[in-house]
Motif scaffolding. Structure first.
Motif, PDB file in Angstrom:
ATOM      1  N   GLY A 171      -2.366 -12.060  -2.363  1.00 11.76           N
ATOM      2  CA  GLY A 171      -1.909 -10.709  -2.038  1.00 11.76           C
ATOM      3  C   GLY A 171      -0.624 -10.457  -2.810  1.00 11.76           C
ATOM      4  N   SER A 172      -0.277  -9.174  -2.967  1.00 10.43           N
ATOM      5  CA  SER A 172       0.969  -8.853  -3.694  1.00 10.43           C
ATOM      6  C   SER A 172       2.193  -8.992  -2.812  1.00 10.43           C
ATOM      7  CB  SER A 172       0.949  -7.408  -4.197  1.00 10.43           C
ATOM      8  OG  SER A 172       0.104  -7.272  -5.272  1.00 10.43           O
ATOM      9  N   LYS A 173       2.007  -8.813  -1.502  1.00  8.65           N
ATOM     10  CA  LYS A 173       3.181  -8.841  -0.624  1.00  8.65           C
ATOM     11  C   LYS A 173       3.894 -10.187  -0.736  1.00  8.65           C
ATOM     12  CE  LYS A 173       4.836  -7.861   3.980  1.00  8.65           C
ATOM     13  NZ  LYS A 173       4.622  -7.051   5.177  1.00  8.65           N
TER      14      LYS A 173
ATOM     15  N   TYR B  63       8.720   0.633  -0.379  1.00  7.88           N
ATOM     16  CA  TYR B  63       8.047  -0.440   0.359  1.00  7.88           C
ATOM     17  C   TYR B  63       9.125  -1.471   0.759  1.00  7.88           C
ATOM     18  CZ  TYR B  63       4.489  -4.235   0.600  1.00  7.88           C
ATOM     19  OH  TYR B  63       3.667  -5.267   0.972  1.00  7.88           O
TER      20      TYR B  63
ATOM     21  N   TYR C  82      10.590  -5.256  -1.022  1.00 10.94           N
ATOM     22  CA  TYR C  82      11.513  -5.529  -2.143  1.00 10.94           C
ATOM     23  C   TYR C  82      12.861  -5.993  -1.578  1.00 10.94           C
ATOM     24  CZ  TYR C  82       8.029  -2.479  -4.250  1.00 10.94           C
ATOM     25  OH  TYR C  82       6.837  -1.917  -4.647  1.00 10.94           O
TER      26      TYR C  82
ATOM     27  N   ASN D 259       7.980   0.939  -8.704  1.00 12.36           N
ATOM     28  CA  ASN D 259       6.742   1.056  -7.940  1.00 12.36           C
ATOM     29  C   ASN D 259       6.116   2.393  -8.281  1.00 12.36           C
ATOM     30  OD1 ASN D 259       5.920   1.727  -4.480  1.00 12.36           O
ATOM     31  ND2 ASN D 259       4.660   0.761  -6.032  1.00 12.36           N
TER      32      ASN D 259
ATOM     33  N   ASN E 144       4.737   3.884  -3.176  1.00  6.38           N
ATOM     34  CA  ASN E 144       4.544   3.893  -1.719  1.00  6.38           C
ATOM     35  C   ASN E 144       5.948   4.007  -1.134  1.00  6.38           C
ATOM     36  OD1 ASN E 144       4.045   3.387   0.965  1.00  6.38           O
ATOM     37  ND2 ASN E 144       3.503   1.237   0.691  1.00  6.38           N
TER      38      ASN E 144
ATOM     39  N   ASP F 102       5.348  -2.707  -9.625  1.00  5.44           N
ATOM     40  CA  ASP F 102       4.325  -2.866  -8.593  1.00  5.44           C
ATOM     41  C   ASP F 102       3.398  -1.647  -8.700  1.00  5.44           C
ATOM     42  OD1 ASP F 102       2.944  -3.453  -6.291  1.00  5.44           O
ATOM     43  OD2 ASP F 102       4.648  -3.233  -4.941  1.00  5.44           O
TER      44      ASP F 102
ATOM     45  N   CYS G   9      -0.120  -1.105  -7.535  1.00  8.28           N
ATOM     46  CA  CYS G   9      -1.431  -1.293  -6.909  1.00  8.28           C
ATOM     47  C   CYS G   9      -2.208  -0.008  -6.605  1.00  8.28           C
ATOM     48  CB  CYS G   9      -1.302  -2.137  -5.648  1.00  8.28           C
ATOM     49  SG  CYS G   9      -0.335  -1.403  -4.319  1.00  8.28           S
ATOM     50  N   TYR G  10      -1.585   1.154  -6.760  1.00  8.12           N
ATOM     51  CA  TYR G  10      -2.319   2.410  -6.516  1.00  8.12           C
ATOM     52  C   TYR G  10      -2.743   3.091  -7.816  1.00  8.12           C
ATOM     53  CZ  TYR G  10      -0.397   1.667  -1.880  1.00  8.12           C
ATOM     54  OH  TYR G  10      -0.062   1.110  -0.668  1.00  8.12           O
TER      55      TYR G  10
ATOM     56  N   SER H 293      -2.639  -5.411  -7.058  1.00  8.94           N
ATOM     57  CA  SER H 293      -3.394  -5.851  -5.890  1.00  8.94           C
ATOM     58  C   SER H 293      -4.725  -5.128  -5.841  1.00  8.94           C
ATOM     59  CB  SER H 293      -2.598  -5.504  -4.628  1.00  8.94           C
ATOM     60  OG  SER H 293      -3.425  -5.665  -3.497  1.00  8.94           O
TER      61      SER H 293
ATOM     62  N   SER I  21      -6.314  -5.054  -2.929  1.00  3.17           N
ATOM     63  CA  SER I  21      -6.478  -4.740  -1.506  1.00  3.17           C
ATOM     64  C   SER I  21      -6.983  -3.322  -1.303  1.00  3.17           C
ATOM     65  CB  SER I  21      -5.136  -4.861  -0.779  1.00  3.17           C
ATOM     66  OG  SER I  21      -4.726  -6.191  -0.695  1.00  3.17           O
ATOM     67  N   LYS I  22      -6.400  -2.371  -2.030  1.00  5.67           N
ATOM     68  CA  LYS I  22      -6.665  -0.958  -1.772  1.00  5.67           C
ATOM     69  C   LYS I  22      -7.907  -0.488  -2.519  1.00  5.67           C
ATOM     70  CE  LYS I  22      -2.511  -1.120   0.102  1.00  5.67           C
ATOM     71  NZ  LYS I  22      -2.105  -0.886   1.451  1.00  5.67           N
TER      72      LYS I  22
ATOM     73  N   ARG J 153      -6.828 -11.247   0.396  1.00  7.77           N
ATOM     74  CA  ARG J 153      -5.561 -11.550  -0.284  1.00  7.77           C
ATOM     75  C   ARG J 153      -5.844 -11.794  -1.767  1.00  7.77           C
ATOM     76  NH1 ARG J 153      -3.465  -8.928   1.466  1.00  7.77           N
ATOM     77  NH2 ARG J 153      -1.336  -9.657   1.336  1.00  7.77           N
TER      78      ARG J 153
ATOM     79  N   SER K 188      -4.885 -10.639  -5.410  1.00  8.72           N
ATOM     80  CA  SER K 188      -3.936  -9.901  -6.240  1.00  8.72           C
ATOM     81  C   SER K 188      -3.556 -10.739  -7.446  1.00  8.72           C
ATOM     82  CB  SER K 188      -2.692  -9.567  -5.417  1.00  8.72           C
ATOM     83  OG  SER K 188      -3.057  -8.832  -4.262  1.00  8.72           O
TER      84      SER K 188
HETATM   85  C1  LIG Z   1       3.685  -0.810  -2.948  1.00  9.90           C
HETATM   86  C2  LIG Z   1       2.931  -1.936  -2.364  1.00  9.90           C
HETATM   87  N1  LIG Z   1       3.063  -3.148  -2.901  1.00  9.90           N
HETATM   88  C3  LIG Z   1       2.408  -4.200  -2.404  1.00  9.90           C
HETATM   89  C4  LIG Z   1       1.567  -4.073  -1.323  1.00  9.90           C
HETATM   90  C5  LIG Z   1       0.904  -5.314  -0.770  1.00  9.90           C
HETATM   91  O1  LIG Z   1      -0.425  -5.391  -1.026  1.00  9.90           O
HETATM   92  P1  LIG Z   1      -1.232  -6.732  -0.714  1.00  9.90           P
HETATM   93  O2  LIG Z   1      -0.291  -7.735  -0.155  1.00  9.90           O
HETATM   94  O3  LIG Z   1      -2.304  -6.362   0.226  1.00  9.90           O
HETATM   95  O4  LIG Z   1      -1.762  -7.175  -2.043  1.00  9.90           O
HETATM   96  C6  LIG Z   1       1.397  -2.830  -0.733  1.00  9.90           C
HETATM   97  C7  LIG Z   1       0.547  -2.688   0.462  1.00  9.90           C
HETATM   98  O5  LIG Z   1       0.612  -1.769   1.209  1.00  9.90           O
HETATM   99  C8  LIG Z   1       2.094  -1.737  -1.260  1.00  9.90           C
HETATM  100  O6  LIG Z   1       1.985  -0.522  -0.734  1.00  9.90           O
END
Ligand SMILES: Cc1ncc(COP(=O)(O)O)c(C=O)c1O
Length: 371
Positions: free
Chosen positions: A92-94, A119, A122, A153, A157, A185, A187-188, A226, A228-229, A237, A239
């Motif tokens: 996962g990216s988190k 987010y 960070y 980002n 987000n 970052d 992911c969108y 990531s 995930s979305k 997980r 990414s």
């Molecule tokens: C900006 C941003 N970065 C990272 C993540 C983490 O994504 P994940 O851990 O599911 O890969 C999210 C998830 O909401 C996000 O919005």
């Protein structure tokens, strides 16, 4: 060393949630960005086929996975020079966002900068390393004391703001002049709602590794991504990070020692997912339809939507404190995230997620438009 981590912000939504749950037609929870649609069949099958995983997986990722990710950057992100040696799967990216400053060896006295509305991880990552978190509006705020690591980002987000190629290129040259590492970052990126997005030459929101942004030179740059979305893989997980092979090599070394490894079956799913554009396009259509329902309903109910050009959220305001807006929506049985979760500059906004079923989105629309 005492760790000073922020309170987990979601706990502060308990009262609003309890209120929303009283609605006779049930709660509509638009407060979190967790996917609700099934993991695509093709990816579930890839997982099943990779179920025999008796040996330890490679921290760095299998060579075919790293090749596939480099190919995805070339095909979807206009980043033609990604070196598979500069690619690394993450859990996962988190996890990467939270640990990157530590993995880079940052610590007390080092500054980690990130957008002022962002987010929260960070900030957490800077604190975990003992470094100084620094929310920032723009780069001119830095005098001679520059950050060691700068987070971007885009699409953002919670705001949904997309940074254009020219802006990213300026950041890259600013950072290069000062020896600052830029981690972007992204992911969108596939969920870009702007006119012309998705067309050849403009497939996704721009990456920091885009040839037009960095001229094919990835030194000092990392793109954090990531699935995930876009692939409904949050539970896997799945990414990765890509960019400067020297930096990624350092991350690999530390992660080997620390046992931070993406499971082998998930590595296979990642490989299949980055090679298959169809399921991403199908999921994008689903979100586009939800967004097309919800956005006009909010506007009709007196909300202003700012940015929100890409991603899974509407960044909405009624020009008053976010907690009041959260409480009002809770009366309608709708729960959203207050903008102050993302920094003080978000205090007048709420973040409304598109990650609910069509049926729940329709319920929200009905409640908003029959006031
Ligand atoms: C900006 C941003 N970065 C990272 C993540 C983490 O994504 P994940 O851990 O599911 O890969 C999210 C998830 O909401 C996000 O919005």
């Amino acid at each position: 060393m005492a760790l000073h981590l922020p309170d987990f912000p979601w706990d502060s939504l308990a009262a609003a949630k309890a209120k929303a749950q009283e609605h006779p037609d049930g709660i509509v929870d638009l407060s979190v960005g967790t996917p609700v649609d099934p993991t695509p069949r093709v990816l579930q099958e890839a997982l099943a086929e990779a179920a025999d995983a008796h040996g330890y997986p490679q921290v760095w990722g299998t060579p075919p996975l790293r090749e596939a990710i480099a190919g995805w950057y070339a095909r979807r992100r206009n980043a033609t020079g990604v070196n598979p040696d500069g690619v690394l799967p993450t859990i996962g990216s988190k996890e990467l966002v939270a640990w990157l400053p530590t993995l880079l060896g940052l610590g007390p006295g080092d500054v980690v900068a990130f957008p002022e509305v962002a987010y929260p991880t960070y900030d957490v990552g800077a604190r975990l390393a003992g470094a100084t978190p620094r929310p920032m509006r723009n780069l001119t705020e830095f005098g001679p004391e520059v950050p060691k690591l700068l987070w971007l980002n885009s699409p953002g987000n919670p705001t949904g703001q997309v940074l254009p190629v020219e802006h990213l290129a300026k950041v890259v040259s600013w950072a290069r002049e000062r020896g600052v590492i830029v981690a972007s970052d992204e992911c969108y990126a596939e969920l870009d709602w702007r006119e012309g997005a998705g067309s050849p030459g403009n497939l996704t929101a721009p990456s920091i590794l885009d040839d037009r942004v960095c001229g094919g030179d990835h030194s000092g740059l990392l793109s954090v991504y990531s699935l995930s979305k876009q692939s409904n893989l949050a539970g896997y997980r799945a990414s990765f990070v890509a960019g400067d092979p020297a930096i990624v090599g350092r991350l690999v070394e530390v992660r080997k020692h620390a046992g931070m490894i993406v499971p082998r079956p998930v590595q296979r799913v990642l490989e299949v997912a980055v090679g298959d554009d169809e399921h991403v396009a199908a999921q994008k259509k689903v979100y586009a339809a939800r967004r097309a329902m919800l956005r006009p309903a909010l506007e009709k109910a007196g909300w202003r939507i700012d940015h929100s050009d890409a991603g899974l959220y509407l960044w909405a305001t009624q020009g008053r404190p976010c907690r009041e807006s959260v409480a009002d929506l809770a009366e309608l049985g709708i729960i959203v995230a207050p903008g102050d979760f993302y920094g003080r500059a978000g205090e007048a906004h709420v973040r409304i997620a598109l990650t609910a079923t069509d049926e729940r989105i329709q319920a929200a629309v009905t409640r908003l438009t029959t006031l």
